[in-house]
Design a protein around this motif. Structure first.
Motif, short mmCIF file in Angstrom:
data_model
loop_
_atom_site.label_atom_id
_atom_site.label_comp_id
_atom_site.label_asym_id
_atom_site.label_seq_id
_atom_site.Cartn_x
_atom_site.Cartn_y
_atom_site.Cartn_z
N MET A 101 2.10 58.10 -6.04
CA MET A 101 1.55 57.98 -4.75
C MET A 101 0.92 59.21 -4.40
O MET A 101 1.83 60.39 -4.55
N LYS A 102 -0.35 59.50 -4.09
CA LYS A 102 -0.63 61.05 -3.80
C LYS A 102 -1.23 60.92 -2.25
O LYS A 102 -1.85 60.04 -2.04
N TYR A 103 -0.77 61.88 -1.69
CA TYR A 103 -0.94 62.11 -0.03
C TYR A 103 -2.01 62.94 0.18
O TYR A 103 -2.15 64.02 -0.17
N VAL A 104 -3.23 62.38 0.87
CA VAL A 104 -4.37 63.12 1.20
C VAL A 104 -4.51 63.15 2.71
O VAL A 104 -4.42 62.14 3.30
N THR A 105 -4.42 64.49 3.05
CA THR A 105 -4.51 64.48 4.55
C THR A 105 -5.85 65.27 5.26
O THR A 105 -5.91 65.50 6.27
N THR A 106 -6.61 65.69 4.25
CA THR A 106 -8.07 66.44 4.62
C THR A 106 -8.90 65.96 3.70
O THR A 106 -8.85 65.38 2.63
N THR A 107 -10.25 65.99 4.19
CA THR A 107 -11.52 65.68 3.41
C THR A 107 -11.43 66.52 2.20
O THR A 107 -12.00 66.15 1.15
N GLN A 108 -11.17 67.75 2.37
CA GLN A 108 -11.14 68.46 0.78
C GLN A 108 -10.46 67.91 -0.02
O GLN A 108 -10.69 67.82 -1.18
N ALA A 109 -9.02 67.54 0.34
CA ALA A 109 -8.13 66.93 -0.57
C ALA A 109 -8.30 65.69 -1.16
O ALA A 109 -8.36 65.36 -2.46
N LEU A 110 -9.32 64.90 -0.29
CA LEU A 110 -9.81 63.73 -0.76
C LEU A 110 -11.03 63.88 -1.77
O LEU A 110 -11.11 63.48 -2.96
N GLY A 111 -11.80 64.96 -1.48
CA GLY A 111 -12.89 65.12 -2.40
C GLY A 111 -12.39 65.90 -3.69
O GLY A 111 -12.82 65.57 -4.89
N LEU A 166 -19.07 64.29 -1.01
CA LEU A 166 -17.73 63.71 -0.93
C LEU A 166 -16.76 64.47 -1.56
O LEU A 166 -15.67 65.12 -1.11
N GLU A 167 -17.17 65.00 -2.89
CA GLU A 167 -16.29 65.99 -3.69
C GLU A 167 -16.10 67.31 -3.07
O GLU A 167 -15.13 67.90 -3.41
N SER A 168 -16.92 67.76 -2.24
CA SER A 168 -16.91 69.08 -1.73
C SER A 168 -16.12 68.97 -0.28
O SER A 168 -15.83 69.90 0.52
N GLY A 169 -15.76 67.83 0.30
CA GLY A 169 -14.93 67.56 1.52
C GLY A 169 -15.91 67.51 2.42
O GLY A 169 -14.99 67.60 3.64
#
Length: 72
Positions: free
Chosen positions: A1-11, A42-45
Motif C-alpha cells: 500500500m502506498k500512502y498519498v497525502t498530496t495532489t502532487q504525490a497522487l499525480g 492530474l499527473e502534474s498535481g
C-alpha cells in the motif's frame, strides 16, 4: 500500500503506474474516455482536478482510492 497525502504525490503515482504499463497519456485518455488535458493536469498535481474523473483514471490503471482515518 502506498500512502498519498498530496495532489502532487497522487499525480506522480498515476504517472509512474501509467508508464510502467507502457501507456502514453494519449492512450490512457483514449481508453478511459477522458481528455488528455485532464491526464496532464492530474499527473502534474493540479489541485482542482475532478474527483470522479480521477477515480475513473485510477480504475483504468488498476488502482483504487482508500481512505483511512489518522490515528491521533
Amino acid at each position: 500500500m502506498k500512502y498519498v497525502t498530496t495532489t502532487q504525490a497522487l499525480g506522480k503515482t498515476v504517472k509512474e503506474v501509467r508508464k510502467a504499463q507502457g501507456l502514453t497519456q494519449e492512450q490512457l485518455a483514449s481508453v478511459s474516455g477522458i481528455g488528455r488535458r485532464f491526464i496532464i493536469d492530474l499527473e502534474s498535481g493540479k489541485e482542482s482536478c475532478h474527483l470522479g474523473k480521477t477515480i475513473q483514471i485510477l480504475a483504468m490503471l488498476g488502482l483504487e482510492l482508500c481512505i483511512q482515518q489518522k490515528e491521533t
